[in-house]
Motif scaffolding. Structure first.
Motif, PDB file in Angstrom:
ATOM      1  N   ARG A 117     -25.364  19.083  52.126  1.00 35.60           N
ATOM      2  CA  ARG A 117     -25.230  18.588  53.495  1.00 35.60           C
ATOM      3  C   ARG A 117     -26.595  18.296  54.111  1.00 35.60           C
ATOM      4  O   ARG A 117     -26.730  17.364  54.908  1.00 35.60           O
ATOM      5  CB  ARG A 117     -24.474  19.614  54.353  1.00 35.60           C
ATOM      6  N   LEU A 118     -27.617  19.073  53.726  1.00 41.63           N
ATOM      7  CA  LEU A 118     -28.968  18.764  54.197  1.00 41.63           C
ATOM      8  C   LEU A 118     -29.453  17.437  53.618  1.00 41.63           C
ATOM      9  O   LEU A 118     -30.165  16.674  54.293  1.00 41.63           O
ATOM     10  CB  LEU A 118     -29.933  19.889  53.811  1.00 41.63           C
ATOM     11  N   ALA A 119     -29.072  17.157  52.383  1.00 44.97           N
ATOM     12  CA  ALA A 119     -29.467  15.879  51.780  1.00 44.97           C
ATOM     13  C   ALA A 119     -28.826  14.706  52.513  1.00 44.97           C
ATOM     14  O   ALA A 119     -29.453  13.639  52.661  1.00 44.97           O
ATOM     15  CB  ALA A 119     -29.088  15.869  50.306  1.00 44.97           C
ATOM     16  N   ARG A 138     -35.222  15.271  51.804  1.00 45.46           N
ATOM     17  CA  ARG A 138     -35.421  15.100  50.354  1.00 45.46           C
ATOM     18  C   ARG A 138     -35.256  16.472  49.674  1.00 45.46           C
ATOM     19  O   ARG A 138     -36.207  17.242  49.564  1.00 45.46           O
ATOM     20  CB  ARG A 138     -36.805  14.526  50.083  1.00 45.46           C
ATOM     21  N   VAL A 139     -34.052  16.743  49.252  1.00 39.09           N
ATOM     22  CA  VAL A 139     -33.702  18.035  48.662  1.00 39.09           C
ATOM     23  C   VAL A 139     -33.638  17.874  47.149  1.00 39.09           C
ATOM     24  O   VAL A 139     -32.936  16.983  46.638  1.00 39.09           O
ATOM     25  CB  VAL A 139     -32.360  18.550  49.208  1.00 39.09           C
ATOM     26  N   HIS A 140     -34.347  18.729  46.443  1.00 42.71           N
ATOM     27  CA  HIS A 140     -34.324  18.742  44.982  1.00 42.71           C
ATOM     28  C   HIS A 140     -33.700  20.059  44.545  1.00 42.71           C
ATOM     29  O   HIS A 140     -34.332  21.115  44.604  1.00 42.71           O
ATOM     30  CB  HIS A 140     -35.737  18.590  44.423  1.00 42.71           C
ATOM     31  N   ALA A 141     -32.444  20.007  44.122  1.00 45.98           N
ATOM     32  CA  ALA A 141     -31.704  21.203  43.712  1.00 45.98           C
ATOM     33  C   ALA A 141     -30.990  20.927  42.400  1.00 45.98           C
ATOM     34  O   ALA A 141     -29.769  20.722  42.369  1.00 45.98           O
ATOM     35  CB  ALA A 141     -30.723  21.628  44.795  1.00 45.98           C
ATOM     36  N   LEU A 147     -27.143  29.081  58.609  1.00 48.45           N
ATOM     37  CA  LEU A 147     -28.233  28.786  57.687  1.00 48.45           C
ATOM     38  C   LEU A 147     -28.553  27.302  57.647  1.00 48.45           C
ATOM     39  O   LEU A 147     -29.721  26.918  57.510  1.00 48.45           O
ATOM     40  CB  LEU A 147     -27.878  29.295  56.286  1.00 48.45           C
ATOM     41  N   GLU A 148     -27.538  26.462  57.754  1.00 48.30           N
ATOM     42  CA  GLU A 148     -27.796  25.020  57.716  1.00 48.30           C
ATOM     43  C   GLU A 148     -28.647  24.585  58.905  1.00 48.30           C
ATOM     44  O   GLU A 148     -29.615  23.830  58.756  1.00 48.30           O
ATOM     45  CB  GLU A 148     -26.468  24.261  57.700  1.00 48.30           C
TER      46      GLU A 148
END
Length: 400
Positions: free
Chosen positions: A246-248, A253-256, A327-328
Motif C-alpha cells: 500500500r505504501l508503494a 519507492r519500496v523494495h521488498a 503503522l502505515e
C-alpha cells in the motif's frame, strides 16, 4: 578510554616515584567460539577455542603437517592452556555462557553428551577463575530474554554478567535463576538477589569495523524503503506484509523482495535505500540493526523492550515504530523526512556504531566495566585480638 594496547609495562619500578607508578595492564584469558576480547587486545590475551581448536594469538601458526603432528601440537597446546589455568598468569577471565543444549530431535545419548560437554566447559571456566584474585566476566549472546538455568552457577560466581537480551526490567531476566522459593516481587528486597541484579550489564551482537562503508548521499539513493525478511509467525512482520504494497501505491519507492537475496545484493539494497526496516526476530537485538547503519542507511526498528549499552535515539540515529499505532501512517510520515535530515541521521548512526557496537568497542566495554570494579577483594589477615588495657593508678608498681 585507555586500552590495553596503549599501556606499556613499566621497565623499572625502582626508577619511578611511588605516586607516578602505574599498575601493569591486566592479562586476560578468553574462552569462546569466536575471539572477541582477543582481537582487541592480542598482546595481553590468550584465547581458548571451545570447539577444541585451541589457539594462542601470540603463537598462532598455520595448520600443517601430518595428522600425528597436528594431534601432538594440539596436545601440547591443551597442556599449555591447562598449565595457564593452573598457575593463573592472568587477571581477567572472559567466557561465553553455556546456554541451552540445543539437542531437540536428537537421540538421548547425543543430548547427554552435549550436556556433559557443557558441564565440562563450565567446570573449566570456574576452575580458571577460582580464588578472589581473578575477575570473571560472562557473555550471554543468546536470543532469550531470561538467563538459562544452566548458567545459574556462572551468574553466582562471576563478577559481571553481560546479557545481550537484557530486559528493560532486569528482574524479568533473573526470573529463571533466582534462589529456590524466591519470586520476583520478593527478590527486590533480598540481599542475595540484589547482588545478582548488580552483576547484570547490557550487551549486543555488534558488527566488525570493516563492514562500515562511506554512505551514498540520500538524494542519490534508488529506494525510499527496503525490507527483506520472512514473517515466521511474528506479528509485527506479518503486519508489514500488508502495509508495504500500500505504501508503494502511494508513490514511495519500496523494495521488498519475496525471494532470498545474495549477500552482495542484500548489502547493495541497504546502501541504496534511504530507510531500512529492521524488526526484531526471536530476540530484539539483531545483526541487521548495526549492518543497516554501517552500510549507510537509516534503520527503522519496532519497539525496543531491552536495556541497551547506548541505544539508537529516535529521530537522531534511527526511528522506532509502536505496533499499537497505525503503522502505515507512521511509515508514510517517516518517509517524508528530507534528504538533509537523512544524511545527518546516517552519519550519526555510523558514529554510534563505530563508538559502541563494533566488536573492538564491545571488547573494550567489557574490559572497562570489569576494571571499574577495582581490584578483586582479598581477605585481610586476621589480627590478634587487642588486649584490654587498664590505666594504672599513681604510684602503682609496673612489672619489669
Amino acid at each position: 578510554m585507555e586500552t590495553l594496547n596503549d599501556r606499556s609495562r613499566p621497565t623499572s619500578k625502582a626508577s619511578e616515584a611511588p605516586s607516578e607508578a602505574r599498575p601493569d595492564p591486566p592479562r586476560i584469558l578468553e574462552f569462546g567460539l569466536m575471539p572477541l576480547v582477543t582481537n582487541a587486545f592480542p598482546e595481553r590475551t590468550t584465547f581458548l577455542d571451545t570447539r577444541l581448536r585451541w589457539a594462542d594469538v601470540r603463537t598462532r601458526a598455520p595448520r600443517s603437517g601430518s595428522l600425528a603432528a597436528r594431534v601432538l601440537r594440539l596436545a601440547r597446546r591443551v597442556a599449555g592452556i591447562g598449565h595457564a589455568c593452573l598457575v593463573q598468569d592472568y587477571d581477567i577471565v572472559v567466557a561465553r555462557c553455556v546456554g541451552p543444549v540445543n539437542s531437540a530431535g536428537r537421540a538421548m545419548p547425543v543430548h547427554a553428551a552435549l550436556s556433559l560437554l557443557g558441564l565440562a566447559f563450565r567446570g573449566l571456566v570456574l576452575f580458571a577463575a577460582r580464588g578472589p584474585r581473578v575477575r570473571l566476566a560472562i557473555l550471554d549472546v543468546t536470543d532469550h530474554l531470561t538467563i538459562h538455568p544452566r548458567d545459574r552457577s556462572f551468574l553466582r560466581r562471576c563478577d559481571l554478567f553481560f546479557k545481550r537480551e537484557l530486559a528493560a526490567n532486569p528482574w524479568n531476566t533473573l526470573e529463571t535463576v533466582l534462589p529456590r522459593g524466591a519470586c520476583a516481587g520478593h527478590a527486590r528486597q533480598d540481599p542475595a538477589c540484589l547482588a545478582l541484579r548488580a552483576k547484570l550489564r547490557p550487551f549486543a551482537l555488534g558488527i566488525e569495523a570493516a563492514a562500515l562503508k562511506p554512505p551514498v548521499p540520500a538524494s542519490a539513493r534508488r529506494y525510499d524503503l527496503f525490507y527483506a525478511g520472512s514473517a515466521q509467525g511474528i506479528a509485527f512482520r506479518e503486519t508489514l506484509a500488508g502495509i508495504l504494497p500500500r505504501l508503494a501505491t502511494r508513490g514511495w519507492r519500496v523494495h521488498a523482495p519475496t525471494h532470498r537475496l545474495s549477500r552482495e545484493a542484500f548489502a547493495d539494497a541497504i546502501t541504496r535505500s534511504r530507510f531500512c526496516l529492521s524488526p526484531g526476530g526471536v530476540g530484539w537485538d539483531c545483526y541487521r540493526h548495526y549492518e543497516v547503519a554501517a552500510l549507510g542507511s537509516v534503520p527503522i526498528f519496532d519497539t525496543r523492550p531491552l536495556t541497551g549499552i547506548e541505544p539508537f535515539l529516535h529521530g537522531r540515529e534511527g526511528f522506532y515504530l509502536d505496533p499499537q499505532e497505525d503503522l502505515e501512517r507512521a511509515l508514510d510520515s517517516l518517509l517524508r523526512t528530507d534528504d538533509a535530515a537523512v544524511d545527518r541521521m546516517t552519519a550519526a548512526a555510523q558514529a554510534l556504531v563505530t563508538r559502541v557496537y563494533t566488536f573492538d568497542a564491545l571488547a573494550r566495554y567489557v574490559i572497562a566495566e570489569t576494571l571499574a570494579l577495582g581490584p578483586a577483594p582479598r581477605p585481610a589477615p586476621s589480627a590478634p585480638p587487642e588486649e584490654a588495657l587498664i590505666p594504672a593508678e599513681a604510684g602503682h608498681r609496673h612489672p619489669s
